[in-house]
Enzyme design. Structure first.
Site, mmCIF file in Angstrom:
data_model
loop_
_atom_site.group_PDB
_atom_site.id
_atom_site.type_symbol
_atom_site.label_atom_id
_atom_site.label_comp_id
_atom_site.label_asym_id
_atom_site.label_seq_id
_atom_site.Cartn_x
_atom_site.Cartn_y
_atom_site.Cartn_z
ATOM 1 N N HIS A 142 0.945 4.786 4.169
ATOM 2 C CA HIS A 142 1.580 2.842 4.175
ATOM 3 C C HIS A 142 -0.030 2.112 3.244
ATOM 4 O O HIS A 142 0.320 0.753 3.685
ATOM 5 C CB HIS A 142 1.644 2.653 5.458
ATOM 6 N N CYS B 279 5.399 -5.404 4.874
ATOM 7 C CA CYS B 279 5.751 -3.914 4.439
ATOM 8 C C CYS B 279 6.975 -4.015 3.150
ATOM 9 O O CYS B 279 7.048 -2.482 3.780
ATOM 10 C CB CYS B 279 5.058 -2.718 5.747
#
Ligand SMILES: [Zn+2]
Lengths: 165, 398
Positions: free
Chosen positions: B339, B84
């Site tokens: 995200h 991420c």
């Protein structure tokens, strides 16, 4: 998914291509004809004693002969000494629970299991261990004492787990 | 060699479920405005970096795909992956390329098209970002579960509650509702969070960031190029730190903080000349990695916005709203903006640019007095952390 497959088959016949129209956006999608299944083959040649121990209900780690550093999960090499001369040592199977969760939304490859609690405990010998918690998560209290035990998984293999002491 | 590196152009796609575009088209959606704001063309780019975690999407050679689609061939490129935190890792590659003198203008694009795969497959793949063999293979850890282990430890140690976590979601949805690029442009209340189903106890559906398609793009330039091109609108990279954590959570000492984040913050503050004992004094606001609610609170502490164990009080007292001690995630954060793994770190840089240059949408513009913004981007569960400090001027004012 099955409904989508049916639609794709139908569209392939009528329109000539494996396509569907996305319900929400109305956008046309090509449904990939190539499916990949993944299963890795992972070497455990250098940690065989861990599995031999586990079969007898023992939790084994490695300990550097030179500096005494203990590794769990076991590792073959000691970066402190740049040495690979290791002893296999049995770890004490008791410790204190430090944190936990209950996994409700599971990966598809764990689909055969009910929601499972996972905990991390610090073993009395020092190393920490992460494993399924075979006990009622609601009853867990701060400082909960736990033991490491071995059970047989639904898939048929042996694995360690934590349980309240 | 360039002493300083600036962001001179930015672009941001709409985040969400993007079945209306393919991977290349989604990239272009943020690349085009980046070229326009920098007043440059593809031929001006000397080197480009693509942040993409992939696996769930079809195209793996995204740099080549974009070299073709956006006329960037035959320029040099690199695909970067740090879970991420891939976006910040890509910025670091572009930043160091310019700092070292290997390039004067570099483009950084973050892209993720997660919804090319069904949700269960994404849940399966994203759980594998930790220790695959010891923690996923046998215990089926998921991404929410890894962070839930931290949330539980935090509650047990400091007495924070699930309601405190919910307050983070409420704040981030409040600002996401004002961000036209956000996946969820809808306010929620604490009750909505508390009543949503458990994903990984203590996290419920509304504690979790969504599965998102999206892209974000920045163009970086050397100080010399900024002068040569006469660029007015820009922000400078004042410092960046990066840390790495152990693969196994069981190899870590504690679960109420991320060691890699503390390490990265220390480096970034030092490089930017920010006093580590009182960073808020230097900052107008921050974006932190709120992939779940609890990690935003832990980020407050790892970044030293408050003392250890007091992060939940900051959100309880609404100190991270605009007007509080330090506004955090006023673009909606990962929680409400979405995200898209590889795009997130670049999206944070775009937000720093917008905030510092006072280009944020009505209702979510912070007061810019100090001209400094912070971005905190975590890959996995503290497996990687990048902290980047952006500024209007080349140096921070004390
Ligand atoms: Zn040693």
């Amino acid at each position: 998914m099955d409904k989508m497959k049916e639609q794709v088959m139908k569209n392939m016949e009528e329109l000539g291509f494996p396509v569907i129209v996305d319900e929400k956006s109305g956008a046309m999608q090509w449904v990939d004809m190539r499916e990949l299944r993944l299963r890795y083959i992972i070497s455990i040649e250098n940690i065989k004693p861990f599995y031999e121990g586990l079969k007898e209900g023992k939790l084994m780690g490695t300990k550097c002969k030179k500096c005494g550093r203990v590794f769990f999960p076991p590792q073959k090499d000691c970066p402190s000494c740049l040495d690979s001369d290791m002893d296999w040592v049995e770890l004490k199977k008791e410790g204190t629970l430090e944190t936990m969760t209950v996994v409700f939304v599971r990966p598809p490859s764990f689909g055969q299991y009910d929601p499972y609690p996972v905990a991390i405990a610090k073993l009395d010998d020092g190393p920490r261990i992460l494993a399924w918690y075979n006990g009622d998560p609601q009853q867990v209290k701060p400082g909960q004492r736990v033991k490491v035990q071995v059970s047989r998984r639904r898939e048929g293999y042996l694995m360690y787990e934590l349980a309240p002491l | 060699m360039s002493e300083n590196v600036a962001i001179i152009g930015t672009g941001h796609s709409r985040f969400g479920t993007r079945r209306d575009v393919n991977i290349a088209e989604l990239c272009w959606e943020s690349m085009k405005p980046a070229f326009e704001t920098a007043n440059l063309e593809p031929k001006d780019i000397e080197f480009f970096v693509v942040s993409n975690a992939g696996m769930w999407s079809s195209e793996a050679a995204v740099p080549a795909l974009m070299a073709e689609y956006a006329d960037l061939a035959p320029k040099g490129s690199m695909r970067v992956e740090a879970a991420c935190a891939s976006g910040s890792a890509a910025i670091r590659v572009g930043y160091t390329a310019i700092k070292s003198g290997m390039a004067d203008i570099a483009l950084v694009i973050g892209i993720e098209k997660m919804q090319e795969s069904p949700n269960p497959n994404v849940i399966e793949l994203i759980g594998r970002f930790g220790s695959y063999f010891w923690e996923f293979e046998n215990f089926g850890l998921t991404f929410p579960a890894y962070y839930a282990l931290h949330g539980t430890a935090y509650m047990m140690k400091y007495g924070a509650t699930e309601e405190d976590f919910a307050r983070v979601a409420v704040k981030n949805h409040y600002y996401g509702a004002k961000n036209p690029y956000a996946q969820f442009q809808k306010e929620i209340d604490i009750e909505t969070v508390m009543k949503s189903p458990y994903i990984a106890w203590p996290f419920k559906l509304f504690d979790c960031s969504p599965i998102t398609d999206g892209s974000a793009c920045v163009i970086l330039a050397s100080e010399e190029k900024v002068k040569e091109l006469g660029i007015d609108e820009k922000i400078w990279i004042l410092g960046q730190g990066v840390g790495t954590g152990t693969a196994n959570l069981s190899r870590r000492e504690e679960f109420t903080s991320l060691a890699s984040a503390r390490y990265a913050a220390e480096q970034a503050y030092k490089m930017a000349g920010i006093d580590m004992d009182d960073p808020i004094k230097y900052l107008d606001g921050a974006n932190v990695h709120d992939c779940f609610t609890a990690p935003e609170i832990i980020a407050y502490e790892d970044l030293r916005f408050c003392k250890r164990g007091e992060g939940y009080k900051l959100i309880r007292e609404e100190q991270t709203y605009i007007g509080g001690k330090i506004p955090v995630n006023i673009d909606g954060g990962l929680k409400s903006k979405g995200h898209p793994i590889g795009a997130t770190g670049v999206s944070q840089a775009v937000e720093a640019y917008k905030q510092l240059l006072r280009k944020a949408e009505p209702g979510r513009q912070a007061d810019i007095n100090k001209g400094v913004w912070l971005a905190h981007n975590v890959g996995g569960t503290g497996h990687y952390t990048y902290v980047t400090i952006y500024g209007l001027e080349k140096e921070v004012k004390g």
